[in-house]
Scaffold this active site. Sequence first.
Site, short mmCIF file in Angstrom:
data_model
loop_
_atom_site.label_atom_id
_atom_site.label_comp_id
_atom_site.label_asym_id
_atom_site.label_seq_id
_atom_site.Cartn_x
_atom_site.Cartn_y
_atom_site.Cartn_z
N ALA A 2 -26.21 -7.89 43.25
CA ALA A 2 -25.75 -6.93 43.74
C ALA A 2 -24.96 -6.04 42.60
O ALA A 2 -24.67 -6.55 41.74
CB ALA A 2 -25.09 -7.15 45.22
N LYS A 3 -23.95 -4.45 43.13
CA LYS A 3 -23.52 -3.51 41.96
C LYS A 3 -22.62 -4.77 41.13
O LYS A 3 -22.51 -4.46 40.32
CB LYS A 3 -22.97 -2.67 42.62
CG LYS A 3 -24.64 -1.94 42.60
CD LYS A 3 -24.67 -0.45 42.99
CE LYS A 3 -26.17 0.49 43.16
NZ LYS A 3 -25.71 1.75 43.92
N ARG A 4 -22.08 -5.31 42.39
CA ARG A 4 -20.44 -6.25 41.74
C ARG A 4 -21.23 -7.40 40.69
O ARG A 4 -20.25 -7.98 39.82
CB ARG A 4 -19.86 -6.80 43.05
CG ARG A 4 -20.67 -8.33 43.66
CD ARG A 4 -20.24 -8.66 44.93
NE ARG A 4 -20.61 -9.46 45.44
CZ ARG A 4 -21.33 -9.15 46.59
NH1 ARG A 4 -21.79 -8.19 46.57
NH2 ARG A 4 -21.97 -10.27 47.53
N THR A 16 -23.81 4.58 42.50
CA THR A 16 -22.33 4.51 43.38
C THR A 16 -21.64 3.08 42.40
O THR A 16 -20.98 2.81 41.94
CB THR A 16 -22.64 3.56 44.52
OG1 THR A 16 -23.35 3.42 45.03
CG2 THR A 16 -22.81 5.23 45.63
#
Length: 286
Positions: free
Chosen positions: A255-257, A18
């Site tokens: 996190a992916k952010r 994702t």
Amino acid sequence: MNLPKNPSYRGRIAPSPTGYLHLGHARTFWTAQERAQAAGGSLVLRNEDLDRARCKPEFVTAMFEDLRWFGFQWQEGPDLGGAFAPYNQSQRYPVYRRALEKLEQTGLIYPCRCSRKDLQAAARAPHAEDDEEPIYPGTCRRLPRSEIVNRKFCWRFRVPDGETISFTDENLGPQQFTAGKDFGDFVIWRTDDVPAYQLACVVDDAAMQITEVVRGADLLVSTARQLLLYRALGLPAPRFYHCPLMTDDSGVRLAKRHEALSLRRLRERGQSPGDLRRAAISQRAP
Ligand SMILES: [Zn+2]
């Protein structure tokens, strides 16, 4: 890492495409790989691509590239095949469907038609620290079947209120969580007809004969949920090894952010996999 030799050890890494993998993922996966190698066992790569809206083909391509670049080596996976194929969750729908039917027969799950809004409006009971899911208030536990016809619903697992679920984490030691207090009835099948993480994870780890699950400590409470699913499905549970989560300089969880710490960006900035592995390992909490 000292582990007794055990060729039947089966570990896994299970990224979700994702977004781009970041250093926090890589660190946890590296621990999984080290434990599999130390035991002389094998490592499975499972592509957790069930979320059709958020998983993108470019992230799948990037995932393989980034994992290889970092130095990961798996023995079974979507690219290599293996005795337990397919290794893409999106191709395993019938396996999850059978588990859902089995759970339905046990009477341990029920349809829930609460909307996101309903859940937000419900009083928030206090729940376990480090777990992001508020306790479900039980609104639909006794909903008559006639009430769900022609309405969207998900399936929830009814937890045994008051029962303490105990397990010994291979890294963090004894753990216990009380059903109904630390966590409530949880979704196993989503409104959009996709198996929820908890169910897909349990079904796959059992089907792929994983003997030890290495993952981030944010999933400790989920381990209690999943142990209930193993029991309900009559499946043997693996051992669990939870890794402390990596934080950035200001103490915020990666996190992916945190795009700057994606393996892609780090690579573009000229970092070598060896340096990153050392950085990842040194930040490991004792
Ligand atoms: Zn409900």
